[in-house]
Motif scaffolding. Sequence first.
Motif, PDB file in Angstrom:
ATOM      1  N   SER A 627       0.813  -1.215   0.000  1.00 37.14           N
ATOM      2  CA  SER A 627       0.000   0.000   0.000  1.00 37.14           C
ATOM      3  C   SER A 627       0.850   1.270   0.000  1.00 37.14           C
ATOM      4  O   SER A 627       0.342   2.359  -0.219  1.00 37.14           O
ATOM      5  N   LYS A 628       2.129   1.131   0.268  1.00 39.55           N
ATOM      6  CA  LYS A 628       2.997   2.314   0.255  1.00 39.55           C
ATOM      7  C   LYS A 628       4.345   1.949  -0.350  1.00 39.55           C
ATOM      8  O   LYS A 628       4.718   0.778  -0.441  1.00 39.55           O
ATOM      9  N   SER A 629       5.081   3.000  -0.770  1.00 36.61           N
ATOM     10  CA  SER A 629       6.396   2.765  -1.361  1.00 36.61           C
ATOM     11  C   SER A 629       7.364   2.278  -0.293  1.00 36.61           C
ATOM     12  O   SER A 629       7.237   2.615   0.884  1.00 36.61           O
ATOM     13  N   LEU A 630       8.353   1.487  -0.718  1.00 39.04           N
ATOM     14  CA  LEU A 630       9.295   0.856   0.199  1.00 39.04           C
ATOM     15  C   LEU A 630      10.722   1.300  -0.134  1.00 39.04           C
ATOM     16  O   LEU A 630      11.056   1.563  -1.285  1.00 39.04           O
ATOM     17  N   LYS A 631      11.560   1.335   0.893  1.00 39.03           N
ATOM     18  CA  LYS A 631      12.945   1.775   0.730  1.00 39.03           C
ATOM     19  C   LYS A 631      13.755   0.704   0.012  1.00 39.03           C
ATOM     20  O   LYS A 631      13.655  -0.479   0.311  1.00 39.03           O
ATOM     21  N   CYS A 632      14.566   1.149  -0.948  1.00 40.99           N
ATOM     22  CA  CYS A 632      15.453   0.192  -1.622  1.00 40.99           C
ATOM     23  C   CYS A 632      16.888   0.714  -1.747  1.00 40.99           C
ATOM     24  O   CYS A 632      17.767  -0.005  -2.205  1.00 40.99           O
ATOM     25  N   PHE A 633      17.132   1.978  -1.346  1.00 39.44           N
ATOM     26  CA  PHE A 633      18.471   2.545  -1.475  1.00 39.44           C
ATOM     27  C   PHE A 633      18.624   3.625  -0.411  1.00 39.44           C
ATOM     28  O   PHE A 633      17.868   4.591  -0.377  1.00 39.44           O
ATOM     29  N   GLY A 634      19.617   3.431   0.467  1.00 38.89           N
ATOM     30  CA  GLY A 634      19.904   4.447   1.477  1.00 38.89           C
ATOM     31  C   GLY A 634      20.745   5.569   0.900  1.00 38.89           C
ATOM     32  O   GLY A 634      21.972   5.438   0.795  1.00 38.89           O
ATOM     33  N   LEU A 635      20.129   6.652   0.495  1.00 31.43           N
ATOM     34  CA  LEU A 635      20.818   7.752  -0.184  1.00 31.43           C
ATOM     35  C   LEU A 635      21.308   8.814   0.787  1.00 31.43           C
ATOM     36  O   LEU A 635      20.700   9.046   1.841  1.00 31.43           O
ATOM     37  N   LYS A 636      22.393   9.467   0.394  1.00 30.27           N
ATOM     38  CA  LYS A 636      22.858  10.626   1.142  1.00 30.27           C
ATOM     39  C   LYS A 636      22.056  11.848   0.712  1.00 30.27           C
ATOM     40  O   LYS A 636      21.302  11.822  -0.255  1.00 30.27           O
ATOM     41  N   GLU A 637      22.243  12.928   1.433  1.00 32.32           N
ATOM     42  CA  GLU A 637      21.496  14.153   1.161  1.00 32.32           C
ATOM     43  C   GLU A 637      21.774  14.649  -0.262  1.00 32.32           C
ATOM     44  O   GLU A 637      22.921  14.658  -0.717  1.00 32.32           O
ATOM     45  N   HIS A 638      20.713  15.028  -0.959  1.00 31.84           N
ATOM     46  CA  HIS A 638      20.737  15.577  -2.314  1.00 31.84           C
ATOM     47  C   HIS A 638      21.092  14.546  -3.390  1.00 31.84           C
ATOM     48  O   HIS A 638      21.117  14.881  -4.576  1.00 31.84           O
ATOM     49  N   ASP A 639      21.366  13.306  -3.003  1.00 33.38           N
ATOM     50  CA  ASP A 639      21.670  12.279  -3.983  1.00 33.38           C
ATOM     51  C   ASP A 639      20.350  11.682  -4.505  1.00 33.38           C
ATOM     52  O   ASP A 639      19.308  11.791  -3.852  1.00 33.38           O
ATOM     53  N   GLU A 640      20.393  11.045  -5.676  1.00 38.62           N
ATOM     54  CA  GLU A 640      19.203  10.418  -6.224  1.00 38.62           C
ATOM     55  C   GLU A 640      19.609   9.250  -7.107  1.00 38.62           C
ATOM     56  O   GLU A 640      20.729   9.187  -7.614  1.00 38.62           O
ATOM     57  N   VAL A 641      18.676   8.310  -7.268  1.00 40.71           N
ATOM     58  CA  VAL A 641      18.928   7.120  -8.078  1.00 40.71           C
ATOM     59  C   VAL A 641      18.737   7.470  -9.552  1.00 40.71           C
ATOM     60  O   VAL A 641      17.773   8.142  -9.929  1.00 40.71           O
ATOM     61  N   ILE A 642      19.681   7.033 -10.397  1.00 31.18           N
ATOM     62  CA  ILE A 642      19.575   7.287 -11.836  1.00 31.18           C
ATOM     63  C   ILE A 642      19.320   6.021 -12.632  1.00 31.18           C
ATOM     64  O   ILE A 642      18.920   6.086 -13.794  1.00 31.18           O
ATOM     65  N   SER A 643      19.560   4.849 -12.006  1.00 31.81           N
ATOM     66  CA  SER A 643      19.430   3.611 -12.776  1.00 31.81           C
ATOM     67  C   SER A 643      19.095   2.444 -11.858  1.00 31.81           C
ATOM     68  O   SER A 643      19.556   2.379 -10.717  1.00 31.81           O
ATOM     69  N   ALA A 644      18.256   1.545 -12.366  1.00 35.45           N
ATOM     70  CA  ALA A 644      17.966   0.271 -11.700  1.00 35.45           C
ATOM     71  C   ALA A 644      17.797  -0.763 -12.798  1.00 35.45           C
ATOM     72  O   ALA A 644      17.078  -0.541 -13.769  1.00 35.45           O
TER      73      ALA A 644
END
Length: 837
Positions: A627-644
């Motif tokens: 029912s809700k989104s789940l964590k898959c990557f512990g990111l640092k501040e201002h970082d973001e995922v670009i590829s999976a």
Amino acid sequence: MIDKKIEMSLDIIMGDRFAKYSKYIIQDRALPDVRDGLKPVQRRILYSMFKEGNLQSKAYRKSAKTVGNVIGNYHPHGDSSVYDAMVRMSQDWKYRVPLVDMQGNNGSIDNDPAAAMRYTEARLSAISELLLKDIDKETVLFSLNFDDTEYEPTVLPAAYPNLLVNGATGISAGYATDIPPHNLHEVIDATICRITNPDCSLEQLMEHMKGPDFPTGAIVEGKEGIEQAFKYGKGKVILRAVSTIEQTKTMNKICISEIPYEVNKAELVRKIDEIRFNRNIDGIIEVRDESDRDGLMIVIELKKEVSIENTLNYFYKNTDLQKNYNYNMVAIKDKRPNLMGLKDILDGYINHQIDVITKSTLFDLQKANRRKHIVAGLIKAISILDEVVALIRKSKDKGDAKNNLITKFDFSELQAEAIVMLQLYRLTNTDIVSLQNEDHDLDKQIVYLNAILDSDERLREEIINRLTAVKNTYKIPRLSIIKDEIKEIKIDEKAMILSEDINVSITRDGYIKRISNRSIKASEGSLIGKKEDDYLLKLIQMNTVESLLLFTNKGNYLYIPAHKIEEFKWKDIGKHVSYLVSIDSTEKIIEAIVVHDFSAPFYILMVSKFGQIKRTKLEDFEVTRYSKSLKCFGLKEHDEVISASLTNGNCAVLLSTYAGYTGMYSEQEVSIVGTKAAGIKALNVKDDHLIAANTFDPFANLSIMLFSENVGVKRLKLDDIQLCSRQAKGMTVYKNPKSKAIHLKDVIVCPIDTLLQVHTTEDVYRLVPKDYSNASLEQKPTSMTTNKTEVVHLVTTDIIQDTKLVKIETVAPTMKKNEHDSFKEEMERTLFTMLDD
């Protein structure tokens, strides 16, 4: 007026007033009495009908008349509350033995309201008259009504244990009650058992009284819950609908003939049909209510390939075809609310019956003694008839005659009254005999009544005899089926899904939809529906039994079963994915991966913008609640995922940076961690950042396509890229011109005959890598020219100028060599020609 003022604090006043109000609604409104099982309004309705002669043996009377009598004489409340209570007592799907016999529309199990009181007619039912039996024999206490003009009973004699037979429900201040109906015969048998053996155990009582017996039938599961309720007054049982399965050559049918107690049938059918409409489960053809005067029937038609048991279990779990019933046996005993078990309720009723039978016996005894006294006087008067007649003839009037009889012949006042009222036809020898016979019968009756009063055993036998007579008069079979164990409901989600190939589109902003093949064919050549400034991320061909993993730039993922996705037309925008899984409005979808089997030995490899990489087992992404989104990557501040990307454990990883550096190594260099863990260093990107990450089979014949911000394109061979470590900066594969800084926008690793769709700020282009020669590492990128591209919208210039690259899509699988020459015509006949930006 000053002397009449009373000064009190508000908390004392409120406490006092609320206490009085609570006492009133507990004792005189919401809770039933353990002795007759009735609330005050119910008791007043039955007594008013009895007093007015509105009995089973008489004709029906307008309900409005009864309601008016109740309100005017006993119950000064709204007419709707009285009429509603009256209607409920007539409904055979609410009461196990209805107490009111109503003619006309008295509602339905679909929760349809009854007709207005001016249209319906009612009278007491035969069995409800037993609740009032002997009420005229001074068996119960009467009290003044609200205006002291009438007397009303505080309780009814109740010839059977109505509280257990019809149950009760109600809410008052601090108390609530929920007592289910039980079978009349079983309740009477248990009562007789308790009378015969006051020390009997609960197990002995339950040999007679198995459990609740609801007027709507159904299956009752949970003997342990029944035992708890009978012992302590609280317990839980499961009510389950009764269903049968009909199988034909073309379809299967679930036929429901009994539903749980107090379930709204129309609402139940609507809920089941809503499940069909929303495609919560597949394979439901139609839901119909075929109920008629012969009984209840709900028919659910299923496709032949659907698992019947699995579908039925889903309905049990998600609709009121199965529900919990919680015993809460609270009733008024000795003017106080009490939570009582079965023994306490039976004892309360038995003690009431002992009191009622004792008082009715005393009343009958007094009546018999009075009549015997009168009969003795009449026999004496007839034996001296001539003298009595002569005396009466000489008397001035009735009073003088009575006085003369008392004075001369020593008759009592009562006897003298009977003699002067004696009719002449009684003055025969035959009547002497009848009076003597009556005197003999009265002697027997008096002996019998005295025996009841003198012996507790005989008194209890009288109660048993009366209960047995009720049982023999009313043949009421059990409707509900009692099962000892609660059947566990197991739902195989996958077994309920019809295997079907579907098309699913997902956009960057999170709009998702299922598209039928028919809609795609009908919209051939038109652009796919989307919001402005949004673009299509992927159009996927998958199966309804598969799952879709959507990865966001914030390091979260969304688990979406394919069969849950709603269907829309090609030109529709679709629906935001938040209707399935809650997601933050600022998150963007960066990748969509189809998963057929989470137990397969695959991995998800993820890369972040600031050079972090991680690898997680595919099985770790499977969830039961989504029912809700789940964590898959512990990111640092201002970082973001670009590829999976989905990998098999032996893939190569190619990382590319904004400044034109590329590094390549095996995915085995990346350790396996959990979904919530942070990544490790992917590449040394100091003062730079990653713009692309590709995973691929290192032994495949692939090319690297580099695209710059100004839509420059360059093709490299994989062999030109040297392996490096994760800590390295990588090698330069793209050099900026000296005039101005132009950086890499995207890097694609693909077969040489793959179709790539290039989105720019001006237009949409399609190109194939094989149309470009392999360049050296030092060679500058070339501009995309129309003679080396398959162009969706024609442009007037040969070279693309003053435009920026937006994104690149791989929109077609690898083609065979002989297909390339007729590529454009071929693609127009496929799904991919309708992909839009």
